[in-house]
Design an enzyme around this catalytic site. Structure first.
Site, PDB file in Angstrom:
ATOM      1  N   ARG A   1       0.863  -1.187   0.000  1.00 52.06           N
ATOM      2  CA  ARG A   1       0.000   0.000   0.000  1.00 52.06           C
ATOM      3  C   ARG A   1       0.898   1.235   0.000  1.00 52.06           C
ATOM      4  O   ARG A   1       2.015   1.214   0.515  1.00 52.06           O
ATOM      5  CB  ARG A   1      -0.894   0.016   1.241  1.00 52.06           C
ATOM      6  CG  ARG A   1      -1.831  -1.173   1.380  1.00 52.06           C
ATOM      7  CD  ARG A   1      -2.608  -1.091   2.689  1.00 52.06           C
ATOM      8  NE  ARG A   1      -3.563  -2.176   2.842  1.00 52.06           N
ATOM      9  CZ  ARG A   1      -3.317  -3.319   3.489  1.00 52.06           C
ATOM     10  NH1 ARG A   1      -2.112  -3.501   4.030  1.00 52.06           N
ATOM     11  NH2 ARG A   1      -4.245  -4.251   3.584  1.00 52.06           N
TER      12      ARG A   1
ATOM     13  N   LYS B   1      -2.436  -2.576   8.226  1.00 46.06           N
ATOM     14  CA  LYS B   1      -3.512  -2.105   9.103  1.00 46.06           C
ATOM     15  C   LYS B   1      -3.278  -2.592  10.529  1.00 46.06           C
ATOM     16  O   LYS B   1      -2.923  -3.744  10.762  1.00 46.06           O
ATOM     17  CB  LYS B   1      -4.855  -2.632   8.598  1.00 46.06           C
ATOM     18  CG  LYS B   1      -5.176  -2.193   7.177  1.00 46.06           C
ATOM     19  CD  LYS B   1      -6.442  -2.877   6.687  1.00 46.06           C
ATOM     20  CE  LYS B   1      -6.706  -2.543   5.229  1.00 46.06           C
ATOM     21  NZ  LYS B   1      -7.898  -3.236   4.709  1.00 46.06           N
TER      22      LYS B   1
ATOM     23  N   HIS C   1      -2.423   2.623  -6.216  1.00 42.86           N
ATOM     24  CA  HIS C   1      -3.259   1.448  -6.024  1.00 42.86           C
ATOM     25  C   HIS C   1      -3.302   0.597  -7.286  1.00 42.86           C
ATOM     26  O   HIS C   1      -3.489  -0.617  -7.220  1.00 42.86           O
ATOM     27  CB  HIS C   1      -4.667   1.872  -5.617  1.00 42.86           C
ATOM     28  CG  HIS C   1      -5.002   1.513  -4.207  1.00 42.86           C
ATOM     29  ND1 HIS C   1      -4.253   1.935  -3.131  1.00 42.86           N
ATOM     30  CD2 HIS C   1      -6.004   0.754  -3.692  1.00 42.86           C
ATOM     31  CE1 HIS C   1      -4.785   1.476  -2.018  1.00 42.86           C
ATOM     32  NE2 HIS C   1      -5.847   0.741  -2.333  1.00 42.86           N
TER      33      HIS C   1
ATOM     34  N   ARG D   1      -0.603  -1.866  -7.072  1.00 44.30           N
ATOM     35  CA  ARG D   1      -0.948  -2.922  -6.110  1.00 44.30           C
ATOM     36  C   ARG D   1      -1.931  -3.910  -6.739  1.00 44.30           C
ATOM     37  O   ARG D   1      -1.776  -5.130  -6.615  1.00 44.30           O
ATOM     38  CB  ARG D   1      -1.533  -2.286  -4.845  1.00 44.30           C
ATOM     39  CG  ARG D   1      -2.008  -3.276  -3.781  1.00 44.30           C
ATOM     40  CD  ARG D   1      -2.347  -2.495  -2.502  1.00 44.30           C
ATOM     41  NE  ARG D   1      -3.168  -3.238  -1.575  1.00 44.30           N
ATOM     42  CZ  ARG D   1      -2.704  -4.087  -0.657  1.00 44.30           C
ATOM     43  NH1 ARG D   1      -1.405  -4.328  -0.586  1.00 44.30           N
ATOM     44  NH2 ARG D   1      -3.529  -4.696   0.178  1.00 44.30           N
TER      45      ARG D   1
ATOM     46  N   HIS E   1      -4.060  -8.981   3.397  1.00 46.47           N
ATOM     47  CA  HIS E   1      -5.505  -9.031   3.616  1.00 46.47           C
ATOM     48  C   HIS E   1      -5.826  -9.929   4.807  1.00 46.47           C
ATOM     49  O   HIS E   1      -5.273 -11.025   4.934  1.00 46.47           O
ATOM     50  CB  HIS E   1      -6.216  -9.596   2.376  1.00 46.47           C
ATOM     51  CG  HIS E   1      -6.261  -8.641   1.223  1.00 46.47           C
ATOM     52  ND1 HIS E   1      -6.457  -9.045  -0.087  1.00 46.47           N
ATOM     53  CD2 HIS E   1      -6.121  -7.290   1.169  1.00 46.47           C
ATOM     54  CE1 HIS E   1      -6.453  -7.986  -0.879  1.00 46.47           C
ATOM     55  NE2 HIS E   1      -6.245  -6.917  -0.134  1.00 46.47           N
TER      56      HIS E   1
ATOM     57  N   TYR F   1      -9.857 -10.529  -6.915  1.00 43.96           N
ATOM     58  CA  TYR F   1      -8.921 -10.486  -8.032  1.00 43.96           C
ATOM     59  C   TYR F   1      -9.115 -11.670  -8.967  1.00 43.96           C
ATOM     60  O   TYR F   1      -8.777 -11.595 -10.146  1.00 43.96           O
ATOM     61  CB  TYR F   1      -7.478 -10.467  -7.520  1.00 43.96           C
ATOM     62  CG  TYR F   1      -7.128  -9.194  -6.794  1.00 43.96           C
ATOM     63  CD1 TYR F   1      -6.740  -8.062  -7.488  1.00 43.96           C
ATOM     64  CD2 TYR F   1      -7.184  -9.124  -5.413  1.00 43.96           C
ATOM     65  CE1 TYR F   1      -6.420  -6.891  -6.826  1.00 43.96           C
ATOM     66  CE2 TYR F   1      -6.865  -7.954  -4.740  1.00 43.96           C
ATOM     67  CZ  TYR F   1      -6.490  -6.846  -5.455  1.00 43.96           C
ATOM     68  OH  TYR F   1      -6.186  -5.693  -4.797  1.00 43.96           O
TER      69      TYR F   1
END
Length: 323
Positions: free
Chosen positions: A165, A195, A267, A270, A293, A302
């Site tokens: 990211r 995150k 992005h 990515r 994730h 995806y």
């Protein structure tokens, strides 16, 4: 909303005042429920902080690209806040659209830069990826004859090589890179902090590694000498840590130079990283780990992209696919 805006002390900016006026409008004239008004305040406080970080101080300075960047970063937290689910992303975009529509109607701004920015549609939001050919054109178009050119090449190679990211990339320190003692020890690695500061280890490809080594040897020392000293890996021209907004600007300029017509953002690299891995046969759970994730369900979107590609190739190549 604070009186001083997202920037802290001092008089409130014209941007902060205009957002406060809108919140007063929706609170008083529309008679919104307290919970709804609180949601508007949270959404627009986040938007104000994002715009302030980009150096904007007045409503008229906001362009479509700012709104688009903010909207695209909401789901991964790349706008600077915590990551949001699809419903929260949709609500935040609605709040921002309402703000800009109000400004346009009231004559605060001449145009509405959010008019064609729409909330994601459940079940239809697919990542945007570009072809390997277009990625290669972009990466080969970054200049390498100056310290900033070496930085740009290293940054873009790094983003595509690792799927990081943008917030993770600009937050890196030099010590987050792990170089092996010898080639027999395996590939170089990087520690990424996603995150919730969750750490993951991602390998770095040989192209990105060469670009990073060139930057660290011939580019970064010249940049760090212009600042006060920082452990940050990617530096701006003043020797400080590179910002998310700067990376957007760099990538757009390089993509334009490469004559890639697609709307490209960090992005995009990515998304392309994940899509190209799956098209190459990578297991979806491995890609999940590389992307950071929490759930494989997020990564599986995806596979819809690669399925579309397979259908197109099948329809074009199989002698009895169409008839």
């Amino acid at each position: 909303m604070t009186n001083q805006g997202a920037g802290g002390g001092g008089a409130p900016t014209a941007l902060a005042r205009a957002i406060a006026d809108y919140l007063q409008h929706v609170g008083v004239e529309r008679g919104l429920a307290p919970n709804t008004l609180a949601a508007y305040q949270r959404d627009l406080r986040r938007y104000e902080a994002f715009l302030a970080a980009a150096g904007l101080t007045a409503p008229g300075q906001v362009a479509r690209r700012h709104v688009s960047e903010f909207a695209q970063g909401l789901s991964d937290g790349d706008d600077g806040g915590s990551a949001l689910g699809m419903r929260s992303v949709a609500r935040t975009i609605v709040s921002v659209r309402g703000l800009h529509k109000f400004w346009a109607l009231e004559g605060v701004c001449e145009t509405d830069p959010a008019a064609d920015i729409h909330p994601p549609q459940p079940g239809r939001r697919l990542p945007k990826a570009i072809s390997v050919h277009d990625v290669t054109r972009i990466l080969e178009s970054a200049g390498t004859d100056t310290p900033t050119g070496l930085r740009d090449a290293a940054m873009l190679e790094f983003l595509y090589s690792t799927g990081a990211r943008i917030s993770e990339a600009v937050g890196l320190d030099v010590d987050d890179l792990v170089f092996p003692d010898s080639p027999d020890d395996g590939p170089s690695l990087v520690r990424l902090f996603g995150k919730g500061s969750k750490e993951r280890i991602v390998p770095i490809g040989s192209y990105a590694l060469r670009a990073l080594e060139a930057y660290l040897v011939r580019g970064r020392p010249a940049l760090v000498a212009k600042g006060k000293g920082t452990p940050a890996l990617f530096l701006n021209a003043r020797g400080g840590r590179l910002s998310r907004q700067s990376v957007w600007t760099i990538l757009r300029a390089v993509a334009e130079h490469a004559q890639v017509e697609a709307d490209v953002s960090p992005h995009t690299l990515r998304h392309s990283f994940a899509t190209h891995l799956l098209e190459g046969g990578a297991d979806v759970r491995v890609v999940q780990e590389l992307l950071g994730h929490a759930s494989v369900t997020t990564t599986q979107v995806y596979t819809l992209v690669t399925a579309d590609t397979l259908r197109e190739v099948y329809a074009a190549a199989h002698p009895r696919a169409l008839g």
